[in-house]
Scaffold this motif. Structure first.
Motif, PDB file in Angstrom:
ATOM      1  N   UNK A 118       0.841  -1.189   0.000  1.00 37.87           N
ATOM      2  CA  UNK A 118       0.000   0.000   0.000  1.00 37.87           C
ATOM      3  C   UNK A 118       0.880   1.245   0.000  1.00 37.87           C
ATOM      4  N   UNK A 119       0.338   2.412  -0.408  1.00 37.26           N
ATOM      5  CA  UNK A 119       1.128   3.650  -0.382  1.00 37.26           C
ATOM      6  C   UNK A 119       1.660   3.984   1.002  1.00 37.26           C
ATOM      7  N   UNK A 120       0.932   3.581   2.055  1.00 39.90           N
ATOM      8  CA  UNK A 120       1.411   3.848   3.409  1.00 39.90           C
ATOM      9  C   UNK A 120       2.627   2.996   3.745  1.00 39.90           C
ATOM     10  N   UNK A 121       2.729   1.819   3.131  1.00 45.07           N
ATOM     11  CA  UNK A 121       3.862   0.939   3.425  1.00 45.07           C
ATOM     12  C   UNK A 121       5.095   1.289   2.600  1.00 45.07           C
ATOM     13  N   UNK A 122       4.905   1.781   1.401  1.00 43.76           N
ATOM     14  CA  UNK A 122       6.076   2.095   0.579  1.00 43.76           C
ATOM     15  C   UNK A 122       5.703   3.048  -0.540  1.00 43.76           C
ATOM     16  N   UNK A 123       6.398   4.174  -0.575  1.00 45.48           N
ATOM     17  CA  UNK A 123       6.377   5.042  -1.746  1.00 45.48           C
ATOM     18  C   UNK A 123       7.462   4.527  -2.677  1.00 45.48           C
ATOM     19  N   UNK A 124       7.069   3.876  -3.760  1.00 40.66           N
ATOM     20  CA  UNK A 124       8.021   3.159  -4.606  1.00 40.66           C
ATOM     21  C   UNK A 124       8.909   4.085  -5.426  1.00 40.66           C
ATOM     22  N   UNK A 125       8.646   5.394  -5.360  1.00 38.58           N
ATOM     23  CA  UNK A 125       9.588   6.327  -5.959  1.00 38.58           C
ATOM     24  C   UNK A 125      10.911   6.334  -5.188  1.00 38.58           C
ATOM     25  N   UNK A 126      10.867   5.816  -3.951  1.00 33.99           N
ATOM     26  CA  UNK A 126      12.056   5.825  -3.104  1.00 33.99           C
ATOM     27  C   UNK A 126      12.793   4.479  -3.129  1.00 33.99           C
ATOM     28  N   UNK A 127      12.506   3.632  -4.119  1.00 32.26           N
ATOM     29  CA  UNK A 127      13.345   2.448  -4.324  1.00 32.26           C
ATOM     30  C   UNK A 127      14.750   2.930  -4.675  1.00 32.26           C
ATOM     31  N   UNK A 172      18.058   4.208   4.255  1.00 34.40           N
ATOM     32  CA  UNK A 172      16.750   4.045   4.895  1.00 34.40           C
ATOM     33  C   UNK A 172      15.966   5.358   4.834  1.00 34.40           C
ATOM     34  N   UNK A 173      14.684   5.245   4.485  1.00 37.61           N
ATOM     35  CA  UNK A 173      13.815   6.410   4.347  1.00 37.61           C
ATOM     36  C   UNK A 173      12.481   6.153   5.053  1.00 37.61           C
ATOM     37  N   UNK A 174      11.877   7.174   5.637  1.00 37.21           N
ATOM     38  CA  UNK A 174      10.565   6.987   6.270  1.00 37.21           C
ATOM     39  C   UNK A 174       9.466   6.683   5.256  1.00 37.21           C
ATOM     40  N   UNK A 175       9.734   6.966   3.973  1.00 35.26           N
ATOM     41  CA  UNK A 175       8.721   6.688   2.943  1.00 35.26           C
ATOM     42  C   UNK A 175       8.530   5.190   2.717  1.00 35.26           C
ATOM     43  N   UNK A 176       9.471   4.377   3.199  1.00 38.24           N
ATOM     44  CA  UNK A 176       9.313   2.919   3.201  1.00 38.24           C
ATOM     45  C   UNK A 176       9.118   2.505   4.652  1.00 38.24           C
ATOM     46  N   UNK A 177       7.987   1.866   4.944  1.00 34.46           N
ATOM     47  CA  UNK A 177       7.649   1.565   6.341  1.00 34.46           C
ATOM     48  C   UNK A 177       7.009   0.182   6.428  1.00 34.46           C
ATOM     49  N   UNK A 178       7.851  -0.839   6.322  1.00 36.88           N
ATOM     50  CA  UNK A 178       7.405  -2.225   6.464  1.00 36.88           C
ATOM     51  C   UNK A 178       7.774  -2.721   7.855  1.00 36.88           C
ATOM     52  N   UNK A 179       6.916  -3.549   8.424  1.00 33.36           N
ATOM     53  CA  UNK A 179       7.254  -4.117   9.725  1.00 33.36           C
ATOM     54  C   UNK A 179       8.144  -5.337   9.527  1.00 33.36           C
ATOM     55  N   UNK A 180       8.918  -5.664  10.557  1.00 33.10           N
ATOM     56  CA  UNK A 180       9.757  -6.852  10.482  1.00 33.10           C
ATOM     57  C   UNK A 180       8.900  -8.110  10.387  1.00 33.10           C
ATOM     58  N   UNK A 181       7.715  -8.068  10.994  1.00 32.88           N
ATOM     59  CA  UNK A 181       6.820  -9.240  10.917  1.00 32.88           C
ATOM     60  C   UNK A 181       6.368  -9.481   9.487  1.00 32.88           C
ATOM     61  N   UNK A 182       6.088  -8.413   8.746  1.00 35.33           N
ATOM     62  CA  UNK A 182       5.665  -8.574   7.347  1.00 35.33           C
ATOM     63  C   UNK A 182       6.790  -9.165   6.504  1.00 35.33           C
ATOM     64  N   UNK A 183       8.014  -8.704   6.731  1.00 35.10           N
ATOM     65  CA  UNK A 183       9.145  -9.246   5.973  1.00 35.10           C
ATOM     66  C   UNK A 183       9.361 -10.709   6.317  1.00 35.10           C
ATOM     67  N   UNK A 184       9.251 -11.056   7.599  1.00 38.86           N
ATOM     68  CA  UNK A 184       9.422 -12.454   8.021  1.00 38.86           C
ATOM     69  C   UNK A 184       8.350 -13.338   7.409  1.00 38.86           C
TER      70      UNK A 184
END
Length: 390
Positions: A118-127, A172-184
């Protein structure tokens, strides 16, 4: 903790060795966050093969692996080959150089991730992007200036793979905001699923590698009771799903067209700025030549420098012309596809008994949103061309 998934061995042994160095560096980062490393895969059949992607809670970074090292010169960041130890350093496919490769692959990666985040989890312009070299690199004096011209500083060069964790922390940027649980959870789903891509026989045992990344929200998808719905319903079987899929593809193509126009605008700005700089330099040379005696060695050097600047300006003019022509052809192709999809969607709506169009996302209890599934990426063939290997 590192979760690493190599979809197929790299055809180039040196690139495979560099990947192992990257993996070892991430594993050694004991204080680092949950990290997902995906390597040697394409987001869809026929797409450019990505060397590696590193996903962390506050960064999504595309890696370009260059096994060599030595003196590096970057005449221009966004076009033309770079020079590594006197040899031309291009990019994968038709990319002129690693930066051009990053820009093209970032667009494909963002298109693949967009339905999953979702846009709240990642602004993909900041890849972000990092070129990792396999041996020490001596950077030419022009490189710092070239890198400073790119907006945001999302693209960097790294001459030592062991320093990658430190560089990722800087990116690291605040525009990407994934939790460690989601990555796991994402990593666990990868480990549980069989390979769905068809690999060449030459890859042998690699067919036992985990499948492509699934959405971190798969459990929510199952909880909603929709896990038994096929991703690709047969024509006539699930008209609503067909309409939704084609609508999503149409939106993706329209966004790709907008992104391409933005990239072209940025590229033309870079080229035109360099062209203006050449024109100023040429004017200065002409003025100096007018003041120098006609037969001196200084006058000869000025003539040679002026001829060189003239050739460079002609090359810039040609690059601008080609960029505009390529963009026009690409936009024409995208427009044709968008028009065809629009017609197909109208036909599906007009079919008797067609269900209402499915929404682009499904609201879940608590206000969460489940994005539609993204197509699984494809493991890279063992014969995939390596950037800079020519």
């Amino acid at each position: 903790m590192l979760h690493a998934h190599l979809y197929a061995p790299f055809a180039n042994p040196l690139r495979q060795q560099l990947y192992e160095q990257v993996r070892a560096a991430l594993e050694a980062d004991k204080d680092g966050p949950e990290t997902l490393l995906l390597a040697n895969f394409a987001v869809e059949a026929g797409a450019s093969v990505l060397d590696a992607v590193v996903v962390r809670p506050h960064s999504i970074t595309l890696l370009v692996l260059v096994p060599g090292g030595g003196r590096l010169h970057v005449p221009a960041l966004g076009y033309g080959a770079w020079q590594l130890e006197g040899n031309a350093l291009g990019g994968a496919g038709e990319a002129d150089n690693p930066f051009e490769q990053f820009r093209e692959q970032k667009e494909a990666l963002a298109a693949w991730l967009a339905p999953q985040l979702s846009p709240e989890q990642a602004n993909l312009q900041f890849v972000s992007g990092v070129v990792v070299f396999g041996a020490p690199v001596e950077f030419g004096p022009e490189i710092e200036e070239q890198l400073s011209q790119q907006p945001g500083g999302h693209f960097q060069l790294l001459g030592d793979a062991t320093q990658l964790p430190r560089r990722l922390k800087q990116l690291a940027k605040p525009e990407v905001d994934l939790s460690e649980e989601e990555i796991t959870e994402w990593a666990q789903e990868l480990a549980e699923e069989p390979v769905t891509a068809s690999l060449p026989a030459a890859t042998g045992p690699e067919t036992s590698h985990p499948a492509a990344p699934a959405s971190p929200w798969r459990k929510m998808w199952r909880w909603l009771g929709a896990d038994d719905i096929p991703d690709d319903a047969p024509y006539g079987g699930y008209p609503a799903a067909e309409v939704a899929a084609n609508s999503a593809e149409k939106e993706r193509l329209e966004q790709a067209r907008l992104d391409g126009q933005a990239q072209l605008h940025q590229k033309l700005q870079d080229l035109e700025a360099r062209e203006a700089q050449r024109e100023r330099s040429m004017s200065q040379l002409v003025a100096q030549l007018a003041q120098a005696p006609a037969v001196t060695s200084e006058a000869q050097q000025l003539r040679e420098q002026l001829a060189l600047e003239t050739r460079e300006k002609e090359a810039l003019d040609e690059a601008i012309r080609q960029s505009r022509a390529e963009s026009a052809a690409r936009n024409q192709e995208l427009d044709a596809k968008i028009q065809q999809l629009g017609q197909l969607i109208e036909q599906l709506h007009a079919r008797p008994g067609a269900a209402p169009t499915a929404p682009a996302s499904v609201a879940a209890p608590g206000g969460a949103v489940r994005p539609p599934r993204a197509a699984a990426p494809t493991a890279a063939a063992s014969t995939a061309a390596a950037p800079g290997s020519a």
